[in-house]
Design a protein around this motif. Structure first.
Motif, PDB file in Angstrom:
ATOM      1  N   LEU A  46       0.823  -1.203   0.000  1.00  0.00           N
ATOM      2  CA  LEU A  46       0.000   0.000   0.000  1.00  0.00           C
ATOM      3  C   LEU A  46       0.863   1.262   0.000  1.00  0.00           C
ATOM      4  N   ALA A  47       2.019   1.210   0.668  1.00  0.00           N
ATOM      5  CA  ALA A  47       2.952   2.347   0.612  1.00  0.00           C
ATOM      6  C   ALA A  47       3.454   2.551  -0.823  1.00  0.00           C
ATOM      7  N   ARG A  48       3.721   1.456  -1.526  1.00  0.00           N
ATOM      8  CA  ARG A  48       4.156   1.543  -2.929  1.00  0.00           C
ATOM      9  C   ARG A  48       3.033   2.089  -3.806  1.00  0.00           C
ATOM     10  N   LEU A  49       1.796   1.686  -3.535  1.00  0.00           N
ATOM     11  CA  LEU A  49       0.648   2.187  -4.280  1.00  0.00           C
ATOM     12  C   LEU A  49       0.521   3.697  -4.094  1.00  0.00           C
ATOM     13  N   GLU A  50       0.740   4.180  -2.879  1.00  0.00           N
ATOM     14  CA  GLU A  50       0.658   5.615  -2.609  1.00  0.00           C
ATOM     15  C   GLU A  50       1.680   6.389  -3.448  1.00  0.00           C
ATOM     16  N   VAL A  51       2.892   5.864  -3.542  1.00  0.00           N
ATOM     17  CA  VAL A  51       3.937   6.502  -4.353  1.00  0.00           C
ATOM     18  C   VAL A  51       3.526   6.508  -5.822  1.00  0.00           C
ATOM     19  N   GLY A  55       2.281   9.609  -8.808  1.00  0.00           N
ATOM     20  CA  GLY A  55       3.068   9.795 -10.017  1.00  0.00           C
ATOM     21  C   GLY A  55       4.527   9.426  -9.870  1.00  0.00           C
ATOM     22  N   GLY A  56       4.890   8.863  -8.709  1.00  0.00           N
ATOM     23  CA  GLY A  56       6.275   8.476  -8.480  1.00  0.00           C
ATOM     24  C   GLY A  56       6.567   7.061  -8.933  1.00  0.00           C
ATOM     25  N   ASP A  57       7.814   6.691  -8.829  1.00  0.00           N
ATOM     26  CA  ASP A  57       8.256   5.338  -9.167  1.00  0.00           C
ATOM     27  C   ASP A  57       8.482   4.582  -7.865  1.00  0.00           C
ATOM     28  N   PRO A  58       7.647   3.587  -7.569  1.00  0.00           N
ATOM     29  CA  PRO A  58       7.811   2.850  -6.314  1.00  0.00           C
ATOM     30  C   PRO A  58       9.002   1.902  -6.333  1.00  0.00           C
ATOM     31  N   GLY A  59       9.657   1.751  -7.485  1.00  0.00           N
ATOM     32  CA  GLY A  59      10.813   0.869  -7.568  1.00  0.00           C
ATOM     33  C   GLY A  59      10.422  -0.592  -7.528  1.00  0.00           C
ATOM     34  N   GLY A  60      11.419  -1.434  -7.530  1.00  0.00           N
ATOM     35  CA  GLY A  60      11.179  -2.873  -7.501  1.00  0.00           C
ATOM     36  C   GLY A  60      11.010  -3.391  -6.085  1.00  0.00           C
ATOM     37  N   THR A  61      10.615  -4.634  -5.994  1.00  0.00           N
ATOM     38  CA  THR A  61      10.485  -5.301  -4.705  1.00  0.00           C
ATOM     39  C   THR A  61      11.554  -6.367  -4.623  1.00  0.00           C
TER      40      THR A  61
END
Length: 70
Positions: A46-51, A55-61
């Motif tokens: 969910l933190a990655r979804l927020e990014v 419009g940001g890039d949440p990067g890889g996991t």
């Protein structure tokens, strides 16, 4: 400790809030052990979804192979 398909129910309620949107997220039907494991996972994603929503890039996991870009 796997969770079979249909083994839990997820409720997501999106509500306009100022210039954004509030998310109320509840998952039911999990054992206490599953609840903790899912909490950690949902906090992460969910933190990655927020990014991404901003419009940001949440990067890889780490440990998860991402599909190639097209």
């Amino acid at each position: 400790m796997g969770l079979p398909p249909g083994g839990s129910t997820i409720e997501a309620v999106l509500t306009p809030e100022g210039d954004g949107t509030s998310l109320r997220f509840v998952q039911r039907g999990l054992s206490p052990e599953q609840t903790e494991a899912h909490r950690v996972g949902w906090d992460h994603y969910l933190a990655r979804l927020e990014v991404a929503a901003a419009g940001g890039d949440p990067g890889g996991t780490p440990g998860v192979k991402n599909p190639p870009s097209t």
